[in-house]
Design an enzyme around this catalytic site. Structure first.
Site, PDB file in Angstrom:
ATOM      1  N   VAL A  31      12.118  48.105  33.553  1.00  0.00           N
ATOM      2  CA  VAL A  31      12.083  47.045  34.512  1.00  0.00           C
ATOM      3  C   VAL A  31      10.329  46.824  34.582  1.00  0.00           C
ATOM      4  O   VAL A  31       9.440  47.673  34.945  1.00  0.00           O
ATOM      5  CB  VAL A  31      12.582  47.236  35.730  1.00  0.00           C
ATOM      6  CG1 VAL A  31      12.302  46.314  36.731  1.00  0.00           C
ATOM      7  CG2 VAL A  31      13.972  47.642  35.685  1.00  0.00           C
ATOM      8  N   CYS A 112      20.860  53.108  35.660  1.00  0.00           N
ATOM      9  CA  CYS A 112      19.874  53.004  36.449  1.00  0.00           C
ATOM     10  C   CYS A 112      20.543  53.688  37.890  1.00  0.00           C
ATOM     11  O   CYS A 112      21.478  53.218  38.389  1.00  0.00           O
ATOM     12  CB  CYS A 112      19.576  51.456  36.824  1.00  0.00           C
ATOM     13  SG  CYS A 112      18.357  51.301  38.008  1.00  0.00           S
ATOM     14  N   HIS A 179      21.474  59.450  28.818  1.00  0.00           N
ATOM     15  CA  HIS A 179      20.430  60.202  29.487  1.00  0.00           C
ATOM     16  C   HIS A 179      21.130  61.633  29.928  1.00  0.00           C
ATOM     17  O   HIS A 179      21.993  61.632  30.567  1.00  0.00           O
ATOM     18  CB  HIS A 179      20.163  59.266  30.756  1.00  0.00           C
ATOM     19  CG  HIS A 179      18.535  59.795  31.328  1.00  0.00           C
ATOM     20  ND1 HIS A 179      18.520  61.066  31.871  1.00  0.00           N
ATOM     21  CD2 HIS A 179      17.563  59.072  31.339  1.00  0.00           C
ATOM     22  CE1 HIS A 179      17.040  61.036  32.226  1.00  0.00           C
ATOM     23  NE2 HIS A 179      16.583  59.895  32.024  1.00  0.00           N
ATOM     24  N   ASN A 214      13.593  64.246  28.849  1.00  0.00           N
ATOM     25  CA  ASN A 214      12.636  65.356  28.663  1.00  0.00           C
ATOM     26  C   ASN A 214      11.610  65.236  27.473  1.00  0.00           C
ATOM     27  O   ASN A 214      11.324  65.994  26.723  1.00  0.00           O
ATOM     28  CB  ASN A 214      13.311  66.632  28.247  1.00  0.00           C
ATOM     29  CG  ASN A 214      14.134  67.114  29.267  1.00  0.00           C
ATOM     30  OD1 ASN A 214      13.969  66.661  30.410  1.00  0.00           O
ATOM     31  ND2 ASN A 214      15.138  68.166  29.004  1.00  0.00           N
TER      32      ASN A 214
END
Length: 510
Positions: A31, A112, A179, A214
């Protein structure tokens, strides 16, 4: 007539190889941070695929200005995936239809974890609503001319994470980014991403996959590819601190900053984006106590020339150390500089692009526990604050003084210019007049005039005449309804009178 021949939409690995070009190094959607200028800088240093910043589907579909500002791209900015957030299939579809001619795929943000995503009910806060997500993905898959992709976070439950990915694949997702952290791992509780979840998902789905989490350097990218078996690796925070991360080099920060500002000259963006990028690049330099003035200049800068000036000062100070013309002695760091985990890194010089390591969640919890113990300790010494004259003041007052001290010192010319502003004044008093006032008055005098003369001033938003007219219409309408009700009552009562046994008045007279 010749019929038009439309090529079928590519999917899965056909899409990954033939459209995206088999990318392994991917810049994440960020963003206000992965705008066109930054994407072009990253492509120069090895990024093979870039995502746009996250766009709000509702605004993109309905607000033409928002869409125009968001859709910044160029022929060299490919392959490109545009990401949307939202929770309504039709709204996301409308936004995606407006964007599909400017990108190679449309991504749905399901990862998010921030509080704003919770308030807006999007991102990772949709991950339990599988029926809705199936509807969103299937709608876009069936009605777009480009593929639909998704970016998600893992669950704590390993099997549920696998089923989640398989559900999205079945709905029509053609590329999945996972993720390795959960929705709760954010801010000071970020911690380490678990790649084993990504590896398990890779073994159960057939579409291309990217891994995220990571990634601090090129070694991490290759290690992630080997351990998880994914097709590509996405970098976000590591990329912001070093846009050359995919080349495995650590260039001086002023070099990256100058090249980025050159792209900004070519592809303008809001100053808040520029300031954010420079703070990320200069993170280690700006935490040195002797650079506090540079930090303030960067924080208060709002023009491109000011940002160029900060970069030039950074280069002027540290380039002699970088070239070996002068010997560098470690400088004193600010007290608020977090030391958690920094000793584990190869100690690069502060003027080189390098990753930022957060303190571990355990150390954060320990600090919170210590503060809680100190707060309830009756023997603790209360901290005192004093002003420059030595007078004791409150903590709130001290914070205010510190904010003032951090402000840049204005020159005499700037102060004089501030007092010599050329303003037009109200014709009836000494206040500045409203810039859109039809009567050339300030707001107070304009309001008095509108009340006295029964008029409107759209410039000030004072609509006395209009409201009085509406009030009169409403009053007349109410009277009309009351009269109609009275007539109805009389009409209803008349047959009863005529059916009475008493003779009519005319007959009795005769």
């Amino acid at each position: 007539m010749v019929n038009e021949i439309h090529e079928p939409k590519l999917a899965g690995y056909d899409f990954y190889h033939r459209v995206l070009g088999s990318p392994r190094y991917v810049v994440a959607p960020m963003v206000d941070q992965s705008e066109l200028a930054w994407r072009m800088l990253c492509r120069r240093y090895g990024a093979q695929l870039c995502y746009s910043p996250m766009y709000h589907a509702n605004l993109f579909a309905t607000d033409l200005k928002y869409r125009k500002d968001a859709l910044q791209t160029c022929p060299e900015d490919r392959p490109l995936i545009i990401q949307f957030c939202g929770n309504d299939p039709q709204q996301i579809l409308e936004a995606a239809l407006a964007a599909q001619d400017h990108c190679d795929a449309v991504d749905i943000n399901l990862g998010c974890p921030q509080a704003i995503a919770k308030r807006g009910h999007y991102g990772s806060f949709l991950q339990d609503e599988w029926e809705l997500l199936t509807d969103i993905v299937r709608t876009l898959h069936e009605k777009l001319s480009v593929p639909v992709t998704c970016k998600i976070r893992r669950f704590e439950d390993r099997e549920k994470t696998i089923q989640y990915a398989k559900m999205l694949e079945a709905a029509g997702c053609q590329l999945l980014t996972i993720h390795g952290r959960t929705r709760e791992q954010k801010g000071p509780l970020t911690g380490i991403a678990d790649w084993s979840y990504i590896k398990d998902v890779r073994e159960h789905i057939k579409i291309p996959m990217f891994a995220n989490g990571n990634i601090l350097g090129l070694d991490d990218v290759h290690r992630c590819l080997d351990e998880t078996g994914v097709d590509g690796v996405m970098s976000a925070e590591g990329n912001l601190h070093n846009p050359a991360i995919f080349q495995g080099i650590a260039p001086p920060v002023w070099q990256m900053a100058k090249e980025y500002l050159e792209f900004v000259d070519q592809y303008p963006c809001p100053t808040s984006y520029i300031r954010g990028h420079l703070f990320k690049l200069f993170h280690h330099i700006m935490n040195i106590r002797s650079n506090s003035q540079l930090r303030e200049q960067l924080a208060t800068g709002n023009q491109l020339t000011q940002f160029h000036a900060v970069v030039a000062k950074v280069q002027e100070k540290y380039e002699p150390y970088h070239t070996g013309m002068a010997k560098y002695e470690p400088e004193e760091m600010e007290l608020n500089m977090s030391a958690g985990g920094i000793e584990e890194l190869p100690m690069l010089q502060p003027w080189l692009c390098q990753p930022y390591i957060r303190a571990s969640p355990e150390s954060h919890r320990q600090k919170i526990a210590e503060k809680q113990r100190e707060a309830v300790d009756p023997n603790r010494i209360k901290r005192q604050y004093f002003d420059n004259a030595g007078n004791e003041i409150s903590r709130k007052r001290m914070k205010k003084l510190r904010r003032r001290q951090r402000r840049p010192i204005k020159t005499d010319a700037q102060c004089q210019l501030r007092h010599e502003r050329h303003l037009e004044y109200c014709e009836q008093c000494a206040n500045p007049l409203g810039s859109k006032c039809e009567f050339r008055l300030c707001r107070i005098c304009c309001r008095d005039k509108c009340y006295a003369d029964d008029c409107d001033c759209p410039g000030h938003g004072i609509l006395i005449k209009s409201r009085r007219a509406k009030a009169k219409q409403f009053e007349a309408h109410c009277k009309q309804e009351n009269n109609n009700d009275s007539v109805s009552i009389v009409s209803a009562a008349s047959p009863t009178i005529m059916e009475s046994d008493d003779p009519p008045l005319a007959d009795s007279v005769s």
